[in-house]
Design a protein around this motif. Structure first.
Motif, mmCIF file in Angstrom:
data_model
loop_
_atom_site.group_PDB
_atom_site.id
_atom_site.type_symbol
_atom_site.label_atom_id
_atom_site.label_comp_id
_atom_site.label_asym_id
_atom_site.label_seq_id
_atom_site.Cartn_x
_atom_site.Cartn_y
_atom_site.Cartn_z
ATOM 1 N N PHE A 418 0.829 -1.207 0.000
ATOM 2 C CA PHE A 418 0.000 0.000 0.000
ATOM 3 C C PHE A 418 0.864 1.258 0.000
ATOM 4 C CE2 PHE A 418 -2.110 3.406 2.385
ATOM 5 C CZ PHE A 418 -3.225 3.611 1.584
ATOM 6 N N ILE A 419 1.923 1.247 0.793
ATOM 7 C CA ILE A 419 2.831 2.396 0.847
ATOM 8 C C ILE A 419 3.500 2.597 -0.518
ATOM 9 C CG2 ILE A 419 4.945 3.304 1.907
ATOM 10 C CD1 ILE A 419 4.124 1.703 4.448
ATOM 11 N N PHE A 420 3.987 1.503 -1.087
ATOM 12 C CA PHE A 420 4.627 1.568 -2.410
ATOM 13 C C PHE A 420 3.654 2.074 -3.469
ATOM 14 C CE2 PHE A 420 4.695 -0.871 -6.406
ATOM 15 C CZ PHE A 420 5.792 -0.280 -7.012
ATOM 16 N N LEU A 421 2.424 1.546 -3.466
ATOM 17 C CA LEU A 421 1.440 1.940 -4.470
ATOM 18 C C LEU A 421 1.089 3.418 -4.344
ATOM 19 C CD1 LEU A 421 -0.378 0.879 -6.774
ATOM 20 C CD2 LEU A 421 -2.175 0.534 -5.065
ATOM 21 N N THR A 422 0.999 3.916 -3.128
ATOM 22 C CA THR A 422 0.708 5.337 -2.913
ATOM 23 C C THR A 422 1.788 6.209 -3.540
ATOM 24 O OG1 THR A 422 -0.451 4.830 -0.835
ATOM 25 C CG2 THR A 422 0.267 7.106 -1.180
ATOM 26 N N ILE A 423 3.046 5.868 -3.275
ATOM 27 C CA ILE A 423 4.162 6.626 -3.850
ATOM 28 C C ILE A 423 4.145 6.520 -5.373
ATOM 29 C CG2 ILE A 423 6.682 6.769 -3.999
ATOM 30 C CD1 ILE A 423 6.741 5.686 -1.094
ATOM 31 N N LEU A 424 3.913 5.302 -5.875
ATOM 32 C CA LEU A 424 3.910 5.066 -7.315
ATOM 33 C C LEU A 424 2.842 5.899 -8.029
ATOM 34 C CD1 LEU A 424 4.862 3.268 -9.783
ATOM 35 C CD2 LEU A 424 2.935 1.774 -9.188
ATOM 36 N N LEU A 425 1.620 5.882 -7.503
ATOM 37 C CA LEU A 425 0.512 6.565 -8.177
ATOM 38 C C LEU A 425 0.645 8.081 -8.088
ATOM 39 C CD1 LEU A 425 -2.565 4.306 -7.319
ATOM 40 C CD2 LEU A 425 -1.124 4.308 -9.361
ATOM 41 N N PHE A 426 1.106 8.596 -6.962
ATOM 42 C CA PHE A 426 1.298 10.043 -6.859
ATOM 43 C C PHE A 426 2.430 10.481 -7.795
ATOM 44 C CE2 PHE A 426 -1.585 9.794 -3.430
ATOM 45 C CZ PHE A 426 -1.982 11.081 -3.106
ATOM 46 N N HIS A 427 3.482 9.681 -7.867
ATOM 47 C CA HIS A 427 4.575 9.989 -8.789
ATOM 48 C C HIS A 427 4.096 9.905 -10.234
ATOM 49 C CE1 HIS A 427 8.146 8.666 -11.245
ATOM 50 N NE2 HIS A 427 8.598 9.790 -10.738
ATOM 51 N N ARG A 428 3.266 8.901 -10.532
ATOM 52 C CA ARG A 428 2.737 8.745 -11.882
ATOM 53 C C ARG A 428 1.858 9.925 -12.280
ATOM 54 N NH1 ARG A 428 -0.191 3.227 -12.996
ATOM 55 N NH2 ARG A 428 1.965 2.496 -12.826
ATOM 56 N N ALA A 429 1.077 10.445 -11.330
ATOM 57 C CA ALA A 429 0.226 11.596 -11.625
ATOM 58 C C ALA A 429 1.072 12.805 -12.021
ATOM 59 C CB ALA A 429 -0.641 11.929 -10.414
ATOM 60 N N ILE A 430 2.205 12.967 -11.358
ATOM 61 C CA ILE A 430 3.110 14.076 -11.685
ATOM 62 C C ILE A 430 3.740 13.858 -13.061
ATOM 63 C CG2 ILE A 430 5.249 15.246 -11.012
ATOM 64 C CD1 ILE A 430 4.504 14.538 -8.073
ATOM 65 N N ARG A 431 4.168 12.617 -13.341
ATOM 66 C CA ARG A 431 4.743 12.289 -14.653
ATOM 67 C C ARG A 431 3.740 12.542 -15.769
ATOM 68 N NH1 ARG A 431 6.389 6.206 -14.574
ATOM 69 N NH2 ARG A 431 6.694 6.662 -16.784
ATOM 70 N N ASP A 432 2.509 12.046 -15.564
ATOM 71 C CA ASP A 432 1.488 12.197 -16.602
ATOM 72 C C ASP A 432 1.158 13.664 -16.847
ATOM 73 O OD1 ASP A 432 1.483 9.489 -16.729
ATOM 74 O OD2 ASP A 432 -0.474 9.196 -15.780
ATOM 75 N N ASP A 433 1.142 14.447 -15.775
ATOM 76 C CA ASP A 433 0.852 15.867 -15.921
ATOM 77 C C ASP A 433 1.922 16.551 -16.770
ATOM 78 O OD1 ASP A 433 -1.104 17.920 -14.972
ATOM 79 O OD2 ASP A 433 0.735 18.876 -14.252
ATOM 80 N N LEU A 434 3.177 16.163 -16.558
ATOM 81 C CA LEU A 434 4.282 16.719 -17.341
ATOM 82 C C LEU A 434 4.161 16.319 -18.808
ATOM 83 C CD1 LEU A 434 7.010 18.165 -17.622
ATOM 84 C CD2 LEU A 434 8.118 16.028 -16.908
ATOM 85 N N ARG A 435 3.883 15.036 -19.055
ATOM 86 C CA ARG A 435 3.760 14.555 -20.424
ATOM 87 C C ARG A 435 2.616 15.256 -21.158
ATOM 88 N NH1 ARG A 435 4.250 8.176 -18.863
ATOM 89 N NH2 ARG A 435 6.500 7.954 -19.051
ATOM 90 N N CYS A 436 1.482 15.361 -20.485
ATOM 91 C CA CYS A 436 0.319 15.983 -21.124
ATOM 92 C C CYS A 436 0.522 17.472 -21.344
ATOM 93 C CB CYS A 436 -0.936 15.737 -20.281
ATOM 94 S SG CYS A 436 -1.476 14.013 -20.272
ATOM 95 N N SER A 437 1.238 18.111 -20.434
ATOM 96 C CA SER A 437 1.525 19.526 -20.598
ATOM 97 C C SER A 437 2.380 19.758 -21.836
ATOM 98 C CB SER A 437 2.234 20.064 -19.353
ATOM 99 O OG SER A 437 2.527 21.432 -19.498
ATOM 100 N N ILE A 438 3.360 18.883 -22.051
ATOM 101 C CA ILE A 438 4.217 18.983 -23.233
ATOM 102 C C ILE A 438 3.423 18.659 -24.492
ATOM 103 C CG2 ILE A 438 6.200 17.935 -24.409
ATOM 104 C CD1 ILE A 438 7.448 17.554 -21.620
ATOM 105 N N LYS A 439 2.581 17.653 -24.416
ATOM 106 C CA LYS A 439 1.832 17.207 -25.590
ATOM 107 C C LYS A 439 0.742 18.192 -25.995
ATOM 108 C CE LYS A 439 -1.049 13.368 -27.252
ATOM 109 N NZ LYS A 439 -1.591 12.027 -26.955
ATOM 110 N N TYR A 440 -0.058 18.663 -25.033
ATOM 111 C CA TYR A 440 -1.252 19.451 -25.356
ATOM 112 C C TYR A 440 -1.068 20.959 -25.197
ATOM 113 C CZ TYR A 440 -3.613 14.924 -25.117
ATOM 114 O OH TYR A 440 -3.992 13.631 -25.323
ATOM 115 N N GLY A 441 -0.036 21.387 -24.472
ATOM 116 C CA GLY A 441 0.239 22.815 -24.358
ATOM 117 C C GLY A 441 -0.898 23.619 -23.763
ATOM 118 N N LYS A 442 -1.392 24.625 -24.500
ATOM 119 C CA LYS A 442 -2.421 25.531 -23.986
ATOM 120 C C LYS A 442 -3.728 24.802 -23.660
ATOM 121 C CE LYS A 442 -4.075 26.822 -28.630
ATOM 122 N NZ LYS A 442 -4.306 27.952 -29.567
#
Length: 460
Positions: A418-442
């Motif tokens: 559970f501890i590992f999954l929490t860290i993984l998913l919160f980290h993934r949310a940050i990664r995905d936000d970065l990827r989508c920001s680069i991909k979709y821009g405005k």
């Protein structure tokens, strides 16, 4: 593997220790890396095996006691303790290798012979479209049925898996190490598609991989390792643990709740298997140590550790508490499925649907692919996806909590997943936000104004 000019994804391939940016196949560049680039991948190659080793040993032999483990280190030294514990398992055993090999061959055969429609994955940055045979549900049901029939008629003894578990993990670890070496060389010299490159840094390339969609004799490597080896092995391990407890002391209600919830979750996964094969993880993560060792070794130990602990440390919950845990866990898994299905349905009908009885709020984006073509996509800002951009992580975490919590306060180790999954998913949310920001821009900026929170409203 098909090839098309309609490339779909270009963005940052970010992970712990990974800083490679996809530029598209039309610009095949040999990236130059300094020694610093290999430092974190090297740590991630060295440290997780130690975590797995001690998590397994402490759960089975130290009653889940961290203080007992610290006493071992203090009295015998960390290095000598590690060597002493690891040596019996390092090369596996004849029994372990027979179990691993027979299971892997069985699943490879099912991938090939069971009927299923062929489904396309999303186009890669180089314009390649992976094709998968969608027979995951059939394979899942056939595997569990075969396991139960062979057990009932005495052809196999599931307790052997528990009794030789350390050796099985040793065999899987050695398999992963050798497989990653093979896949590194294959990606460099015999790639399955144009989605292959290397940085020139051996450690980084071994860790991250040199090929995005490797295939061997027609089998897709990631489809096999992630879905049919790891995810299919997860329920089999749970059933082996439950059988072992039933055989020795009788099945406890805590084991029943923990195993039942995970089986429901895994069943949901195989109904959604093709959705997983279209996820960002599959689209971005190459077949290197990060992926192969993770699903071959980390997953079976960490993802089932709570149930492994319960074999010899049963907790007796009583009907009211067991029923509450089971009911809330099922509700969490259902909400997670509902959220995923809501977005999938929205995409299938191109936004021409209702969500929670209303026309969905959405943003139709435009973006440029790696080969310079303009594409469009939809961002959903209604239903569960209007609460937070990754609100579906909340019920996923709750589901994991309810299949770990039957261990109560016996030890902290059953909560490691559970501890590992929490860290993984919160980290993934940050990664995905970065990827989508680069991909979709405005367009992504506008979406963030509509849905300002990543996972938990007003918190994160």
């Amino acid at each position: 593997m098909k090839n098309t000019k309609n490339g779909d994804i270009s963005g940052v391939m970010a992970s712990l220790g990974c800083a490679e940016q996809e530029k598209g196949a039309e610009k095949k560049k040999q990236l130059s890396y300094t020694n610093t680039t290999a430092f974190f991948p090297l740590l991630l190659i060295m440290i997780p095996p130690l975590i797995v080793l001690y998590l397994l040993y402490a759960s089975v032999y130290l009653n889940g006691s961290l203080s007992a483990m610290l006493e071992l280190w203090a009295s015998q030294g960390f290095v000598s303790t590690t060597v002493k514990i690891a040596l019996p398992y390092l090369l596996g055993s004849w029994t372990a290798w027979k179990i691993v090999a027979s299971y892997a061959i069985f699943e490879l055969i099912l991938m090939r012979v069971l009927p299923g429609r062929y489904k396309e994955g999303p186009p890669s940055p180089a314009g390649n479209v992976p094709v998968y045979k969608a027979n995951g549900v059939q394979a899942y049901l056939f595997t569990l049925a075969t396991f139960c029939i062979l057990t009932y008629f005495g052809f196999i003894n599931p307790s052997l898996v528990y009794d030789h578990y350390g050796e099985i993990i040793g065999a899987l670890n050695l398999t992963a190490v050798i497989s990653c070496c093979f896949l590194y060389l294959k990606g460099r010299y015999y790639p399955s598609s144009t989605d292959a490159s290397h940085s020139g840094n051996l450690i980084f390339d071994y860790y991250w991989g040199t090929e995005l969609y490797p295939r061997i004799l027609g089998w897709d490597v990631k489809h096999f390792t992630n879905c049919r080896l790891a995810m299919m092995g997860w329920p089999l391990l749970l059933l082996c643990y439950a059988y072992k407890q039933h055989e020795t002391i009788g099945l406890s209600d805590s084991m029943f709740v923990s195993v039942a919830l995970q089986l429901i979750y895994i069943t949901k996964f195989f109904f959604w298997e093709m959705g997983y094969m279209r996820s960002l993880d599959i689209m971005h993560d190459r077949s290197g140590w990060y992926l192969i060792w993770g699903v071959c070794v980390w997953l079976p130990v960490v993802y089932t550790g709570h149930s492994l602990f319960l074999v010899a440390h049963p907790q007796y919950l009583g009907l009211p508490l067991a029923s509450a845990m089971l009911g809330l866990g099922i509700l969490s898994i259902f909400l997670n499925y509902w959220a995923d299905r809501q977005r999938e349905m929205f995409r299938e009908c191109d936004g021409q649907c209702t969500i929670w009885g209303r026309k969905p709020v959405m943003i139709r984006t435009k973006y440029i692919t790696a080969d310079g073509q303009e594409k469009s996509s939809l961002l959903l800002a209604s239903g569960w996806w209007g609460i937070a951009r990754h609100f579906h992580y909340v019920p996923e975490l709750l589901g994991a909590w309810f299949w770990c919590v039957p261990a109560l306060t016996a030890s902290i180790l059953p909560y490691f997943y559970f501890i590992f999954l929490t860290i993984l998913l919160f980290h993934r949310a940050i990664r995905d936000d970065l990827r989508c920001s680069i991909k979709y821009g405005k367009y992504w900026d506008a979406y963030r104004k509509l849905v300002p929170y990543k996972i938990i409203p007003y918190v994160f």
